[in-house]
Each structure stands twice: as structure tokens, then as C-alpha cells.
Motif scaffolding. Structure first.
Motif, short mmCIF file in Angstrom:
data_model
loop_
_atom_site.label_atom_id
_atom_site.label_comp_id
_atom_site.label_asym_id
_atom_site.label_seq_id
_atom_site.Cartn_x
_atom_site.Cartn_y
_atom_site.Cartn_z
N GLN A 58 6.72 7.28 -6.56
CA GLN A 58 6.60 7.52 -7.99
C GLN A 58 7.72 6.80 -8.72
O GLN A 58 8.78 6.52 -8.15
CB GLN A 58 6.67 9.02 -8.29
CG GLN A 58 5.54 9.82 -7.66
CD GLN A 58 5.69 11.30 -7.92
OE1 GLN A 58 6.70 11.75 -8.46
NE2 GLN A 58 4.68 12.08 -7.53
N PHE B 186 0.88 4.05 -3.26
CA PHE B 186 0.42 5.44 -3.15
C PHE B 186 1.52 6.44 -2.82
O PHE B 186 1.33 7.65 -3.02
CB PHE B 186 -0.68 5.53 -2.09
CG PHE B 186 -1.93 4.77 -2.43
CD1 PHE B 186 -2.79 5.22 -3.42
CD2 PHE B 186 -2.22 3.58 -1.78
CE1 PHE B 186 -3.94 4.50 -3.74
CE2 PHE B 186 -3.36 2.85 -2.09
CZ PHE B 186 -4.23 3.32 -3.08
N VAL C 41 0.83 -1.21 0.00
CA VAL C 41 0.00 0.00 0.00
C VAL C 41 0.86 1.26 0.00
O VAL C 41 0.59 2.22 -0.73
CB VAL C 41 -0.96 -0.01 1.21
CG1 VAL C 41 -1.72 1.31 1.31
CG2 VAL C 41 -1.93 -1.18 1.11
#
Length: 408
Positions: free
Chosen positions: A184, A181, A177
């Protein structure tokens, strides 16, 4: 510290959480499968070593596709595979299932490390790169220490070894998770379609890299002994007044102390070694290994002060590891062209796969021999460190000659 990119800190947080789960199992799993499931030390060593077989495939795939697809998708896939392996271990009660779980775990770890290390290399340069690797390793060690403490408390109060694997699997789900999120994609080089092994062919023409590989494998064999062989040695070969071997609470305390020294020494060691070349830093690491192996030999061979010798040995191993891990990662990143960082970090990780393929079976075989042989095993490891020093001297000269050629 504030100069590090934000993504390094996010990655460090994810690694801390995942290592909390790993800390629940890494030192207790060999004891559980030998003493609770009833497998021999040799068979457990072989099963743990089998993870390196699938780990080779995982590392080759990770190195190529981290340079082709990007770091993030490979890293996400690795957390899924590692969580699956943990849940398989919860049902393991025989050798084939243990091997299956280890093979899946090895593949997941193979996917994990090259992509993970490439992210750090992408986001940093120069001396900041060794600092970034030290910070992420520090997060690993803090998480591992917390996991070992919590795992020891859980085992001493409930004896529920299988619950440790469930917690480890959940930690990898949490890491997934955070990656999804919070991270990048860091691959900046152009993504091009190339033959699978072409990057490895280019990398293996780097003479410095080939020399480094030998050192890295030997040092990784040493680390494998601390995580797989040493807990079994402490539990079955150290003479005590009422029994042979330290009890689980003492072993937990010893490895907790080991992790605390690792955590406390990480940044001071970085500061101490910052003026030295990578190869000289690795030479110092070798010196700590020699002293540590001697202390472990005295732990089993001495009639008194076994706990003191064990503590000293683990403390010296902690210093050896913190001198080694960020330095080795920074060295390989410095060698690597930007377009081949995934491949180079894959080769670095493959050294760990080879070391862990050799280390656990070697240690298990030594412990299944006589008690005296088990005691002398650590002296045998100490006798191999001068080989490491000789190779590092060769590597130092090779790097120096390469620098002169580049300057001309």
C-alpha cells in the motif's frame, strides 16, 4: 523481527525474488561480454558505467515524484523498465546495444532505489529503522546468493549466458505483481505541487548531508569494484599452474561464499554495531575494506595460496558491505524531514550512481594496463580509505554540534 510492519516483510519478499534474477547476471555479465561477445574490458567497463548517466535522471525523477505522487507508482514503473533492459541484454552482440541496455537499466535502477528506501523510512523509526534496512538487505543478499548459485550451475552445464538475462527479466515481472497487490502507499505527507528541484535545493543546504555524500561515493566505488572489476581480475590475472585466472566454476564458488558470508553476518553485524553511532559503524566498514584490498593484492601477487587469499578478501568485503549498507540508509533517513524523504534517499542513491559511473571504467582501465599495474590497483584503493576515516571524523563532530544546537 515480529515488530516490523507487515509491508516490510512483503517488500523484502519481492526484493528477494528480484535479486535471485539479478544474481544470475551481476557477476557473469562482465565475463560474458568480454570473453564470449568479444568486447574489451575497457569498453565493457564504459558501458556498465554509462548506466550511471541515465541513473542520475532516474534518481532525480524518483526523488521528486516519490514525494509528489507516492512511492508505489514510481516503484512499479521501475520494475517495468528493469525488465525491459534485461530482455535487451538477451540480444546484445555489440557495443552500441550493450550501451543501450545499460542506459535503460540505469534509468530503472535510478527510479527503483529512492522510492524503495523511502518506503522503509516511512514505516519505521529509531533503531527499528536500521533493523528494517538490514532485513531488506538480507533479503537482497539471500536472493543474490541463490541466483549466483543457480547461474553458476546453468553456465557450467549449458554455457547459455543469454538465458541468465531472460530469467532476470522474469524476476522483475514477479516483483511487479508483488508490489501491485501486496504494498500500500506509505506516503503520509501532504502531496503538493512544487518546482522539480525545490526539494533538492532544500536538501543540499544540509551541511551534514553534503559531508556524507563524499563518504558514500567513495565507498560505492569500492563496492562497484567487487561486482565488475574483481570477476575480470580473477578470471584473467591470477597465476595458476596450467593457465592464468580462475575458471568460471571457481569464480562462482568464490562469489557464492562471499554472498553466504554477507547473509550470515548481516544480523550479527547489526547487533555488534547497535551501540555505535552511524559514523563509527562506517569507520569500521572502512577497516574491513583496507584488509580486503590487501588480500586481493596477495591473490594476484603470491605464487601460492591464491584461492585462500581470494576467499579472505571476499569475506572481508562482505563484512565491509554489511557494516555499511543498512547504516548508510538509516543515516540518510535520520537526516531527512518526512516531507523530503524521497529527495534525501534520491541523493543517497545518486551517490551510488556516481560511484558506479567511476568504478567500472576505472577498474577496466586498470586491468587494460600491465599485469603489475592490475595487482597494485587494489593497494591504491586501500590507500584511499584513510581519507574516508578523516571525513567520517568531521561528520561525527558536525552531527554532535547539530545535536547540541537543537537541544538549546
Amino acid at each position: 523481527m515480529s515488530k516490523l510492519p507487515r509491508q516490510i516483510w512483503i517488500l523484502a519478499l519481492g526484493r528477494l525474488l528480484s535479486e535471485i534474477g539479478s544474481g544470475f547476471t551481476i557477476f557473469y555479465a562482465p565475463i560474458f561480454f568480454v570473453q564470449q561477445v568479444g568486447l574489451s574490458a575497457t569498453s565493457v567497463g564504459l558501458a556498465l558505467g554509462s548506466a550511471s548517466i541515465s541513473g542520475v535522471a532516474g534518481r532525480l525523477i524518483s526523488g521528486t515524484y516519490a514525494d509528489r505522487w507516492g512511492r508505489k507508482p514510481v516503484l512499479l514503473l521501475s520494475t517495468i523498465v528493469l525488465a525491459l533492459a534485461c530482455f535487451i541484454f538477451t540480444t546484445t552482440d555489440n557495443f552500441p546495444t550493450l550501451v543501450a541496455g545499460c542506459l535503460i537499466q540505469g534509468f530503472g535502477l535510478g527510479l527503483y532505489w529512492p522510492a524503495n528506501e523511502a518506503i522503509v523510512a516511512d514505516l519505521t523509526e529509531g533503531e527499528g529503522r536500521r533493523f528494517a534496512y538490514a532485513i531488506t538487505r538480507l533479503a537482497d543478499n539471500i536472493g543474490m546468493g541463490l541466483g549466483i548459485i543457480a547461474g553458476g550451475l546453468l553456465i557450467s552445464s549449458t554455457g547459455a549466458y543469454r538465458t541468465l538475462f531472460i530469467i532476470d527479466g522474469i524476476s522483475f515481472c514477479c516483483f511487479f505483481v508483488i508490489l501491485l497487490f501486496g504494498i500500500q502507499e506509505t506516503l503520509q505527507a501532504q502531496k503538493i505541487a512544487v518546482k522539480f528541484f525545490s526539494g533538492y535545493y532544500r536538501a543540499l543546504r544540509d551541511r551534514r548531508l553534503l559531508i556524507y555524500v563524499i563518504v558514500n561515493i567513495i565507498l560505492t566505488v569500492y563496492i562497484a569494484q567487487t561486482q565488475t572489476t574483481l570477476p575480470l581480475y580473477f578470471s584473467g590475472f591470477v597465476p595458476q599452474a596450467s593457465a592464468r585466472g580462475f575458471n568460471p566454476q571457481v569464480i562462482s564458488a568464490l562469489f557464492t561464499g562471499h554472498l553466504l558470508v554477507t547473509i550470515a553476518a548481516q544480523l550479527p553485524m547489526l547487533k555488534l554495531l547497535e551501540k555505535l553511532s552511524h559514523t563509527r559503524s562506517l569507520t569500521i566498514s572502512g577497516g574491513f575494506w583496507v584488509l580486503g584490498f590487501i588480500c586481493i593484492t596477495l591473490t594476484g601477487a603470491s605464487a601460492n595460496y591464491q584461492l585462500l587469499w581470494a576467499s579472505l578478501g571476499l569475506g572481508l568485503f562482505a563484512l565491509a558491505i554489511v557494516a555499511y549498507t543498512p547504516t548508510a540508509s538509516a543515516l540518510i533517513a535520520d537526516f531527512a524531514p518526512a516531507s523530503l524523504r524521497g529527495v534525501y534517499t534520491s541523493i543517497n542513491s545518486l551517490c551510488w550512481a556516481v560511484g558506479y559511473a567511476v568504478g567500472p571504467p576505472l577498474g577496466g582501465w586498470a586491468l587494460d594496463r600491465s599485469t603489475q599495474f592490475a595487482h597494485n590497483f587494489w593497494l591504491g584503493l586501500a590507500a584511499t580509505v584513510p581519507i574516508v576515516w578523516l571525513i567520517l571524523g568531521w561528520l561525527e563532530r558536525s552531527i554532535g554540534m547539530r545535536a547540541v544546537d537543537d537541544a538549546l
